[in-house]
Design a protein around this motif. Sequence first.
Motif, PDB file in Angstrom:
ATOM      1  N   THR A 134      32.086  41.719  50.933  1.00 52.56           N
ATOM      2  CA  THR A 134      31.681  41.461  49.585  1.00 52.56           C
ATOM      3  C   THR A 134      30.693  42.576  49.435  1.00 52.56           C
ATOM      4  N   ASP A 193      38.742  39.355  36.013  1.00 56.83           N
ATOM      5  CA  ASP A 193      37.607  38.739  36.819  1.00 56.83           C
ATOM      6  C   ASP A 193      36.719  37.901  35.950  1.00 56.83           C
ATOM      7  N   SER A 198      32.352  36.921  40.971  1.00 54.50           N
ATOM      8  CA  SER A 198      31.989  38.066  41.630  1.00 54.50           C
ATOM      9  C   SER A 198      30.622  38.347  41.804  1.00 54.50           C
ATOM     10  N   GLN A 311      43.297  36.325  43.123  1.00 51.76           N
ATOM     11  CA  GLN A 311      42.446  36.176  41.986  1.00 51.76           C
ATOM     12  C   GLN A 311      42.604  35.294  40.876  1.00 51.76           C
ATOM     13  N   ASN A 336      38.658  38.253  48.042  1.00 50.76           N
ATOM     14  CA  ASN A 336      38.382  36.915  47.233  1.00 50.76           C
ATOM     15  C   ASN A 336      37.878  35.831  47.881  1.00 50.76           C
ATOM     16  N   ARG A 339      34.404  35.860  49.020  1.00 45.85           N
ATOM     17  CA  ARG A 339      33.706  35.736  47.810  1.00 45.85           C
ATOM     18  C   ARG A 339      33.583  34.068  47.582  1.00 45.85           C
TER      19      ARG A 339
END
Length: 355
Positions: A134, A193, A198, A311, A336, A339
Amino acid sequence: MKTYLKTLASRGHQVTVINAFANTPTPNIRFIEIPKLIECHEEMKVNFSWDKILPKLVVITLEDDGVQELLKSGETFDLVLVEMELVETLYGLAQHFNASLAGFLSFGTHYTVDEAMGNVSPISYNPLVTSSCTDRMSFTQRLANHYEYLVEKAHRHFIHLPAMQKLYDKYFPEAKQTMSEAINSISLVLLGDHFSLSHSRPYLPNMIEVGGMHISHQPEPLPDDIRQFIEDSPDGVIYFSMGSNMKSTDLSQETLDVLVKTFASLKQRVLWKFEDQLPGKPDNVLIKNWYPQSDILAHPNVKLFISHGGQLSITESVYFGKPFLGLPCFFDQFRNVLRAQKLGFGLGLNVKNLK
């Protein structure tokens, strides 16, 4: 992009779409379908030879009869919107049709997009798309991120772009712009995104986050057999799909055995996107080779989403408020899922070591 393109068409724009999939007739949209692109995509999953597959994707697109007819038609367009993931030759379509050039990227931005747009995006806290990090990287992870960035840059400069340039010269011999000028002429980019999924990062005003754009706000009615399977489950339903890049049939037999045994032990029913017959399928599992994913996740009796961690799937998980379990396999999926774990709406497992 389907929702976006249909919205443009509904507002009176005349839209021409070149893609790989079969499409239903839609007012104001002309489709040029190239199913050979799907075969090429399947080949990419087998040998992962991007240096061969990416030029092949470009050639298949530009050699298609429908595309050739369009190129020779003398038509012009106001805008050409093109995928920005490593198919730079296709940027030549904009100057060919005397159009402005815009781009889109389904998984968010990438250093190649930042460079094309003139955006400053420090590698020190922006991990590569393929990274298993990340933005909160240790010093060692930052060094590794820089190293991988430099390797990718070298490959892009010495191998990828020359291959794209060769095809650009072949298919657009009378182009008024060089390929480098075409890359730098992108006026707008749509990024799949969203800042809520994010981390804080710089963007120019013409780099627009449109995460969730693919989701229809009015879910379609589910097929009767799927709806009944969901609604007749008193303890709720789990939806499991590995997406299109990684099919369930690509999983090892050991992994499949663990999944079958685990699902059989649950009181919940399971909708499993599975592309073949499944020996020993538990009674509480329904398999199909395709599911209307968004429409299923919109159903209140669906309690958990197990996914590869793409995503678009993660965005749908958050939008419909479904807890998420990621089994990452490819490209941006590792990042992803990390996150999701960091933000607290999902968990992750190693798909090669399920126990």
